[in-house]
Write a protein that holds these residues in place. Structure first.
Motif, mmCIF file in Angstrom:
data_model
loop_
_atom_site.group_PDB
_atom_site.id
_atom_site.type_symbol
_atom_site.label_atom_id
_atom_site.label_comp_id
_atom_site.label_asym_id
_atom_site.label_seq_id
_atom_site.Cartn_x
_atom_site.Cartn_y
_atom_site.Cartn_z
ATOM 1 N N THR A 48 0.829 -1.202 0.000
ATOM 2 C CA THR A 48 0.000 0.000 0.000
ATOM 3 C C THR A 48 0.866 1.255 0.000
ATOM 4 O O THR A 48 0.602 2.207 -0.738
ATOM 5 C CB THR A 48 -0.946 -0.006 1.213
ATOM 6 O OG1 THR A 48 -1.773 -1.171 1.128
ATOM 7 C CG2 THR A 48 -1.808 1.240 1.246
ATOM 8 N N ALA A 49 1.912 1.255 0.821
ATOM 9 C CA ALA A 49 2.809 2.414 0.885
ATOM 10 C C ALA A 49 3.514 2.626 -0.449
ATOM 11 O O ALA A 49 3.634 3.758 -0.930
ATOM 12 C CB ALA A 49 3.825 2.229 2.002
ATOM 13 N N LEU A 50 3.969 1.559 -1.080
ATOM 14 C CA LEU A 50 4.619 1.677 -2.386
ATOM 15 C C LEU A 50 3.639 2.190 -3.443
ATOM 16 O O LEU A 50 3.993 3.039 -4.262
ATOM 17 C CB LEU A 50 5.194 0.331 -2.821
ATOM 18 C CG LEU A 50 6.487 -0.070 -2.144
ATOM 19 C CD1 LEU A 50 6.834 -1.517 -2.484
ATOM 20 C CD2 LEU A 50 7.614 0.858 -2.555
ATOM 21 N N HIS A 51 2.419 1.681 -3.430
ATOM 22 C CA HIS A 51 1.420 2.126 -4.399
ATOM 23 C C HIS A 51 1.140 3.623 -4.242
ATOM 24 O O HIS A 51 1.121 4.366 -5.225
ATOM 25 C CB HIS A 51 0.128 1.337 -4.239
ATOM 26 C CG HIS A 51 -1.023 1.912 -4.984
ATOM 27 N ND1 HIS A 51 -1.072 1.951 -6.356
ATOM 28 C CD2 HIS A 51 -2.160 2.504 -4.563
ATOM 29 C CE1 HIS A 51 -2.192 2.533 -6.736
ATOM 30 N NE2 HIS A 51 -2.866 2.883 -5.657
ATOM 31 N N LEU A 52 0.927 4.062 -3.007
ATOM 32 C CA LEU A 52 0.635 5.469 -2.776
ATOM 33 C C LEU A 52 1.827 6.353 -3.132
ATOM 34 O O LEU A 52 1.660 7.471 -3.606
ATOM 35 C CB LEU A 52 0.218 5.696 -1.327
ATOM 36 C CG LEU A 52 -1.152 5.135 -0.953
ATOM 37 C CD1 LEU A 52 -1.397 5.295 0.537
ATOM 38 C CD2 LEU A 52 -2.244 5.803 -1.750
ATOM 39 N N GLY A 53 3.025 5.861 -2.920
ATOM 40 C CA GLY A 53 4.213 6.647 -3.241
ATOM 41 C C GLY A 53 4.509 6.721 -4.727
ATOM 42 O O GLY A 53 4.986 7.735 -5.228
ATOM 43 N N LEU A 54 4.214 5.664 -5.454
ATOM 44 C CA LEU A 54 4.597 5.593 -6.866
ATOM 45 C C LEU A 54 3.457 5.881 -7.846
ATOM 46 O O LEU A 54 3.702 6.431 -8.920
ATOM 47 C CB LEU A 54 5.163 4.198 -7.176
ATOM 48 C CG LEU A 54 6.442 3.827 -6.431
ATOM 49 C CD1 LEU A 54 6.795 2.365 -6.697
ATOM 50 C CD2 LEU A 54 7.575 4.739 -6.831
ATOM 51 N N ASN A 55 2.242 5.502 -7.512
ATOM 52 C CA ASN A 55 1.157 5.544 -8.497
ATOM 53 C C ASN A 55 0.068 6.558 -8.217
ATOM 54 O O ASN A 55 -0.727 6.848 -9.099
ATOM 55 C CB ASN A 55 0.491 4.165 -8.598
ATOM 56 C CG ASN A 55 1.457 3.110 -9.064
ATOM 57 O OD1 ASN A 55 2.335 3.384 -9.857
ATOM 58 N ND2 ASN A 55 1.303 1.912 -8.561
ATOM 59 N N TRP A 81 -0.809 12.748 -6.209
ATOM 60 C CA TRP A 81 -0.987 13.594 -5.038
ATOM 61 C C TRP A 81 -1.369 15.019 -5.425
ATOM 62 O O TRP A 81 -2.116 15.672 -4.700
ATOM 63 C CB TRP A 81 0.277 13.607 -4.190
ATOM 64 C CG TRP A 81 0.476 12.298 -3.491
ATOM 65 C CD1 TRP A 81 1.337 11.308 -3.828
ATOM 66 C CD2 TRP A 81 -0.236 11.818 -2.341
ATOM 67 N NE1 TRP A 81 1.206 10.243 -2.968
ATOM 68 C CE2 TRP A 81 0.256 10.525 -2.049
ATOM 69 C CE3 TRP A 81 -1.239 12.351 -1.553
ATOM 70 C CZ2 TRP A 81 -0.231 9.778 -0.979
ATOM 71 C CZ3 TRP A 81 -1.719 11.598 -0.484
ATOM 72 C CH2 TRP A 81 -1.212 10.329 -0.219
#
Length: 53
Positions: A20-27, A30
């Motif tokens: 989840t953290a990787l998805h929010l950071g990369l995809n 924002w």
């Protein structure tokens, strides 16, 4: 619960948190999210990915 079951659940929860953290950071877009939080009069309008004033 057995120790192995607790360890497995902790591993699954950790994996889901990491993904989840990787998805929010990369995809996740924002900038668009922050634009949606602004009052309507201050929002930027994008048409075909080009800001319109």
């Amino acid at each position: 619960m057995k120790r192995a079951t607790k360890l497995s659940l902790a591993a699954v929860a950790g994996w889901m948190l990491a993904i989840t953290a990787l998805h929010l950071g990369l995809n996740f877009d924002w900038a668009a999210y922050r634009n949606e939080q602004l009052p309507e009069a201050e929002r930027k309008l994008n048409v075909a990915y080009i800001p319109v004033t």
